[in-house]
Design an enzyme around this catalytic site. Structure first.
Site, PDB file in Angstrom:
ATOM      1  N   HIS A   1      18.419   5.859   5.382  1.00  0.00           N
ATOM      2  CA  HIS A   1      17.029   6.281   5.635  1.00  0.00           C
ATOM      3  C   HIS A   1      16.943   6.776   7.080  1.00  0.00           C
ATOM      4  CE1 HIS A   1      12.809   6.627   4.823  1.00  0.00           C
ATOM      5  NE2 HIS A   1      12.453   5.707   5.701  1.00  0.00           N
TER       6      HIS A   1
ATOM      7  N   LYS B   1       5.656   3.245  -4.145  1.00  0.00           N
ATOM      8  CA  LYS B   1       5.431   1.887  -3.633  1.00  0.00           C
ATOM      9  C   LYS B   1       4.049   1.773  -3.000  1.00  0.00           C
ATOM     10  CE  LYS B   1       8.070   3.114   0.543  1.00  0.00           C
ATOM     11  NZ  LYS B   1       7.681   2.465   1.803  1.00  0.00           N
TER      12      LYS B   1
ATOM     13  N   ARG C   1      16.897  -1.260   9.870  1.00  0.00           N
ATOM     14  CA  ARG C   1      16.067  -2.094   8.967  1.00  0.00           C
ATOM     15  C   ARG C   1      16.947  -2.897   8.019  1.00  0.00           C
ATOM     16  NH1 ARG C   1      11.026   0.954   6.204  1.00  0.00           N
ATOM     17  NH2 ARG C   1      12.642   1.953   4.995  1.00  0.00           N
TER      18      ARG C   1
ATOM     19  N   ARG D   1      13.993  11.223  -2.138  1.00  0.00           N
ATOM     20  CA  ARG D   1      13.031  10.139  -2.318  1.00  0.00           C
ATOM     21  C   ARG D   1      11.703  10.637  -1.743  1.00  0.00           C
ATOM     22  NH1 ARG D   1      17.388   7.580   0.301  1.00  0.00           N
ATOM     23  NH2 ARG D   1      16.043   7.180   2.118  1.00  0.00           N
TER      24      ARG D   1
ATOM     25  N   CYS E   1     -19.323  -2.584   9.865  1.00  0.00           N
ATOM     26  CA  CYS E   1     -19.439  -3.944   9.308  1.00  0.00           C
ATOM     27  C   CYS E   1     -18.408  -4.119   8.201  1.00  0.00           C
ATOM     28  CB  CYS E   1     -20.845  -4.160   8.758  1.00  0.00           C
ATOM     29  SG  CYS E   1     -22.149  -3.698   9.881  1.00  0.00           S
ATOM     30  N   MET E   2     -18.397  -5.286   7.598  1.00  0.00           N
ATOM     31  CA  MET E   2     -17.426  -5.575   6.533  1.00  0.00           C
ATOM     32  C   MET E   2     -17.635  -4.661   5.338  1.00  0.00           C
ATOM     33  SD  MET E   2     -16.802  -9.213   4.597  1.00  0.00           S
ATOM     34  CE  MET E   2     -16.401 -10.068   6.131  1.00  0.00           C
ATOM     35  N   ASP E   3     -18.935  -4.368   5.053  1.00  0.00           N
ATOM     36  CA  ASP E   3     -19.235  -3.673   3.798  1.00  0.00           C
ATOM     37  C   ASP E   3     -20.079  -2.420   3.992  1.00  0.00           C
ATOM     38  OD1 ASP E   3     -20.165  -6.942   3.394  1.00  0.00           O
ATOM     39  OD2 ASP E   3     -18.250  -6.185   2.647  1.00  0.00           O
TER      40      ASP E   3
ATOM     41  N   TYR F   1     -23.712  -4.975  14.812  1.00  0.00           N
ATOM     42  CA  TYR F   1     -23.256  -6.164  15.547  1.00  0.00           C
ATOM     43  C   TYR F   1     -22.997  -5.832  17.009  1.00  0.00           C
ATOM     44  CZ  TYR F   1     -22.565  -8.417  11.017  1.00  0.00           C
ATOM     45  OH  TYR F   1     -22.759  -8.959   9.770  1.00  0.00           O
TER      46      TYR F   1
HETATM   47  C1  PMH Z   1      13.829   3.948   2.152  1.00  0.00           C
HETATM   48  C2  PMH Z   1      12.705   4.924   1.998  1.00  0.00           C
HETATM   49  N1  PMH Z   1      12.933   6.092   1.362  1.00  0.00           N
HETATM   50  C3  PMH Z   1      11.954   7.009   1.208  1.00  0.00           C
HETATM   51  C4  PMH Z   1      10.692   6.782   1.688  1.00  0.00           C
HETATM   52  C5  PMH Z   1       9.651   7.869   1.503  1.00  0.00           C
HETATM   53  O1  PMH Z   1       9.300   8.374   2.745  1.00  0.00           O
HETATM   54  P1  PMH Z   1       8.124   9.455   2.811  1.00  0.00           P
HETATM   55  O2  PMH Z   1       6.885   8.803   2.267  1.00  0.00           O
HETATM   56  O3  PMH Z   1       8.000   9.781   4.271  1.00  0.00           O
HETATM   57  O4  PMH Z   1       8.592  10.610   1.962  1.00  0.00           O
HETATM   58  C6  PMH Z   1      10.401   5.585   2.356  1.00  0.00           C
HETATM   59  C7  PMH Z   1       9.009   5.390   2.895  1.00  0.00           C
HETATM   60  N2  PMH Z   1       8.835   4.253   3.712  1.00  0.00           N
HETATM   61  C8  PMH Z   1       7.837   4.188   4.612  1.00  0.00           C
HETATM   62  C9  PMH Z   1       6.848   5.071   4.867  1.00  0.00           C
HETATM   63  O5  PMH Z   1       6.118   4.538   5.886  1.00  0.00           O
HETATM   64  N3  PMH Z   1       6.639   3.356   6.283  1.00  0.00           N
HETATM   65  C10 PMH Z   1       7.694   3.125   5.500  1.00  0.00           C
HETATM   66  O6  PMH Z   1       8.485   2.096   5.550  1.00  0.00           O
HETATM   67  C11 PMH Z   1      11.431   4.630   2.522  1.00  0.00           C
HETATM   68  O7  PMH Z   1      11.203   3.455   3.152  1.00  0.00           O
END
Ligand code: PMH
Length: 372
Positions: free
Chosen positions: A166, A39, A137, A219, A310-312, A264
């Site tokens: 989680h 993700k 969550r 995961r 700065c921005m860039d 700046y």
């Molecule tokens: C539901 C869930 N599973 C697995 C992972 C993977 O975790 P890891 O990258 O520590 O292995 C995440 C990462 N979610 C997030 C990581 O940082 N902020 C989060 O919401 C998650 O939200």
């Protein structure tokens, strides 16, 4: 618009992704698979390129946050199981069913709306019921809520493919909250009755530092990118290879007299005649302003970022006169010195996840391929 006409880039080592996944797969408990968490554009590393290397190294599925990210994987030709970990609007689930994308189900109400949305769908919807055991969550929190969800899950249009939770403190030395979550998970799991195909609880930290309870999917996110989930709080049980470097060059060099102001707000004044280098990276690339006072590496030496970012562009104090075009390392190794994403995160009072995810698309990504 990616800045290919700017000497600044992210270098992502797919071999590191491959090796980190391969190491984790070797250590999986029996009958457990690894799903790569890709993700947020692969935590800033590039979703598709990370997914490719992870699959080659033994990841058998993917986790994303949004249905759109899952659709991106399917459109790129990935056919493996994909789980959307966030809550997809229940009235927009048809595409997920059609594309065989599994969705997190947060409660019975969501299932009710999703079932109504899918009443004319030819394809069933694969769902993983989310347990909120203490992350706070999404997901069901009580046995009664599990039972209410189960009443809907075991019938059309759903395929009850999984349950998951989680952990919010798996990366901490204190295991009090973690153990409470494990207990609550076992309580809620017992209320499910016959288990679905996938039962999963482990993020990277859980897979590294805990025996994941009754779980058959890991995961695997941040550790795949070669980063210690705990920052530097807990020692890794096996080495990880950081996959990301950030490289640039000096674009302009000048000598300034004592007292000269830089950037700046004129917040920095040269203490004596100084050589100042300008680097074409700024906060619009994700190099946050609070990194003023941190450093970059040039010829193996730390050079302080002077004046406001700065921005860039940003400016650094050089040890001596250096030519424009001199290589700059913002993250990575230079000689026997290095700057890690953790170093950057610590200075910025945040975590490396946020630094990596905050690297904007204006920085081009260059990939070093893996050898399977
Ligand atoms: C539901 C869930 N599973 C697995 C992972 C993977 O975790 P890891 O990258 O520590 O292995 C995440 C990462 N979610 C997030 C990581 O940082 N902020 C989060 O919401 C998650 O939200």
């Amino acid at each position: 618009i990616s800045g290919i006409h700017r000497p600044a880039k992210l270098v992502i080592d797919q071999q590191a992704i491959f090796d980190n996944v391969q190491q984790a797969v070797k250590r999986l408990p029996a009958d457990t698979v690894l799903w790569a968490v890709v993700k947020a554009d692969g935590y800033g590393h590039g979703m598709l390129q990370v997914a490719q290397a992870a699959a080659a190294a033994g990841a058998t599925g993917f986790c994303v946050a949004l249905l759109d990210e899952a659709l991106g994987l399917r459109q790129a030709g990935f056919d493996q199981p994909i789980l959307v970990l966030g809550v997809t609007p229940a009235n927009q689930v048809t595409l997920a069913a059609q594309q065989r994308i599994s969705l997190a189900a947060p409660d019975a109400a969501w299932l009710q709306t999703a079932a109504a949305t899918l009443q004319n769908s030819t394809a069933p919807l694969s769902v993983h019921l989310a347990f909120d055991t203490g992350m706070g969550r999404i997901g069901v929190q009580t046995v009664a809520e599990v039972q209410a969800a189960m009443a809907l899950l075991r019938q059309a249009p759903f395929v009850f493919d999984g349950v998951f939770t989680h952990f919010s403190t798996a990366d901490e030395a204190d295991t009090t909250h973690f153990n409470q979550q494990v207990q609550q998970f076992k309580t809620l799991l017992a209320a499910v009755g016959q288990r679905p195909r996938y039962v999963h609880v482990a993020n990277s930290a859980t897979s590294l530092w805990h025996q994941a309870c009754a779980s058959n999917v890991v995961r695997f996110g941040v550790a795949m990118y070669g980063l210690n989930p705990s920052g530097d709080a807990l020692p890794l049980p096996y080495p990880l290879k950081p996959a990301l470097r950030i490289e640039s060059e000096l674009t302009f060099v000048k000598q300034v007299p004592a007292g000269a102001a830089i950037s700046y707000g004129a917040t920095y004044h040269a203490a004596q005649p100084e050589w100042i280098g300008t680097i074409p990276v700024g906060y619009a690339d994700g190099w946050q302003r609070r990194l003023q006072g941190f450093h970059v590496l040039i010829n193996g030496q730390a050079c302080e970022i002077v004046g406001r970012i700065c921005m860039d562009q940003l400016m650094v104090r050089l040890p001596e006169k250096l030519p424009a075009g001199t290589k700059v390392t913002l993250v990575g190794t230079d000689g026997d010195t290095a700057i890690s994403l953790q170093d950057v995160a610590s200075f910025a009072h945040t975590i490396h996840y946020e630094i990596a995810c905050g690297l904007t698309m204006r920085l081009p990504r260059v990939y070093l391929p893996y050898q399977a």
